[in-house]
Design a protein around this motif. Structure first.
Motif, PDB file in Angstrom:
ATOM      1  N   LYS A 138       6.533   4.981   9.871  1.00  0.00           N
ATOM      2  CA  LYS A 138       5.678   6.057   9.366  1.00  0.00           C
ATOM      3  C   LYS A 138       6.488   7.290   8.990  1.00  0.00           C
ATOM      4  O   LYS A 138       6.039   8.105   8.181  1.00  0.00           O
ATOM      5  CB  LYS A 138       4.621   6.425  10.406  1.00  0.00           C
ATOM      6  N   ASP A 139       7.690   7.432   9.554  1.00  0.00           N
ATOM      7  CA  ASP A 139       8.524   8.596   9.239  1.00  0.00           C
ATOM      8  C   ASP A 139       8.856   8.683   7.765  1.00  0.00           C
ATOM      9  O   ASP A 139       9.061   9.770   7.234  1.00  0.00           O
ATOM     10  CB  ASP A 139       9.828   8.563  10.045  1.00  0.00           C
ATOM     11  N   HIS A 149       0.832  -1.205   0.000  1.00  0.00           N
ATOM     12  CA  HIS A 149       0.000   0.000   0.000  1.00  0.00           C
ATOM     13  C   HIS A 149       0.869   1.258   0.000  1.00  0.00           C
ATOM     14  O   HIS A 149       0.548   2.235  -0.685  1.00  0.00           O
ATOM     15  CB  HIS A 149      -0.955   0.000   1.201  1.00  0.00           C
ATOM     16  N   PHE A 150       1.971   1.236   0.733  1.00  0.00           N
ATOM     17  CA  PHE A 150       2.878   2.388   0.766  1.00  0.00           C
ATOM     18  C   PHE A 150       3.424   2.683  -0.631  1.00  0.00           C
ATOM     19  O   PHE A 150       3.406   3.830  -1.095  1.00  0.00           O
ATOM     20  CB  PHE A 150       4.026   2.141   1.747  1.00  0.00           C
ATOM     21  N   TYR A 151       3.907   1.667  -1.303  1.00  0.00           N
ATOM     22  CA  TYR A 151       4.491   1.892  -2.629  1.00  0.00           C
ATOM     23  C   TYR A 151       3.444   2.185  -3.692  1.00  0.00           C
ATOM     24  O   TYR A 151       3.699   2.932  -4.634  1.00  0.00           O
ATOM     25  CB  TYR A 151       5.406   0.729  -3.017  1.00  0.00           C
ATOM     26  N   LEU A 152       2.247   1.655  -3.522  1.00  0.00           N
ATOM     27  CA  LEU A 152       1.154   2.011  -4.416  1.00  0.00           C
ATOM     28  C   LEU A 152       0.785   3.480  -4.216  1.00  0.00           C
ATOM     29  O   LEU A 152       0.565   4.215  -5.180  1.00  0.00           O
ATOM     30  CB  LEU A 152      -0.046   1.097  -4.178  1.00  0.00           C
ATOM     31  N   ALA A 153       0.752   3.930  -2.973  1.00  0.00           N
ATOM     32  CA  ALA A 153       0.508   5.352  -2.679  1.00  0.00           C
ATOM     33  C   ALA A 153       1.583   6.215  -3.332  1.00  0.00           C
ATOM     34  O   ALA A 153       1.281   7.274  -3.888  1.00  0.00           O
ATOM     35  CB  ALA A 153       0.483   5.589  -1.174  1.00  0.00           C
ATOM     36  N   SER A 154       2.805   5.757  -3.286  1.00  0.00           N
ATOM     37  CA  SER A 154       3.905   6.503  -3.908  1.00  0.00           C
ATOM     38  C   SER A 154       3.709   6.612  -5.414  1.00  0.00           C
ATOM     39  O   SER A 154       3.936   7.674  -6.003  1.00  0.00           O
ATOM     40  CB  SER A 154       5.241   5.820  -3.600  1.00  0.00           C
ATOM     41  N   HIS A 176      -4.260   4.895   0.007  1.00  0.00           N
ATOM     42  CA  HIS A 176      -3.331   3.791   0.207  1.00  0.00           C
ATOM     43  C   HIS A 176      -2.338   4.069   1.342  1.00  0.00           C
ATOM     44  O   HIS A 176      -1.902   3.120   2.010  1.00  0.00           O
ATOM     45  CB  HIS A 176      -2.650   3.417  -1.104  1.00  0.00           C
ATOM     46  N   LEU A 177      -2.022   5.321   1.607  1.00  0.00           N
ATOM     47  CA  LEU A 177      -1.223   5.622   2.794  1.00  0.00           C
ATOM     48  C   LEU A 177      -2.017   5.297   4.045  1.00  0.00           C
ATOM     49  O   LEU A 177      -1.491   4.726   5.005  1.00  0.00           O
ATOM     50  CB  LEU A 177      -0.781   7.090   2.805  1.00  0.00           C
TER      51      LEU A 177
END
Length: 81
Positions: A48-49, A17-22, A36-37
């Motif tokens: 989270k940082d 989800h993090f990389y999809l948000a990116s 996605h974040l």
């Protein structure tokens, strides 16, 4: 499309989800990036940082709603019913 395929296998993986948000941030699709974040944090994103430092999320961070998003623990504010 690879990230979406990965979600079919591991739909609660916070890193996916993090990389999809990116990816959505890079294509300036802020609503999808925030979604996605939010899911990455909900599913236990450990660091989270990196939301504040990851270069691909720069577009998300310049949005007006980013401060409120961050203050809410990197979660989307629920809209009142």
């Amino acid at each position: 499309s690879d990230f979406k395929q990965a979600l079919k296998i591991a739909e609660k993986d916070p890193e996916i989800h993090f990389y999809l948000a990116s990816a959505y941030s890079l294509s300036e699709e802020k609503d999808k990036a925030y979604k996605h974040l939010d899911l990455a944090v909900q599913y236990g994103l450990k660091n989270k940082d990196k939301i504040d430092t990851f270069e691909a999320l720069a577009y998300v961070r310049i949005q007006d709603e980013y401060d409120a998003f961050k203050e809410n623990g990197y979660r989307i504010h629920e809209k009142p019913a």
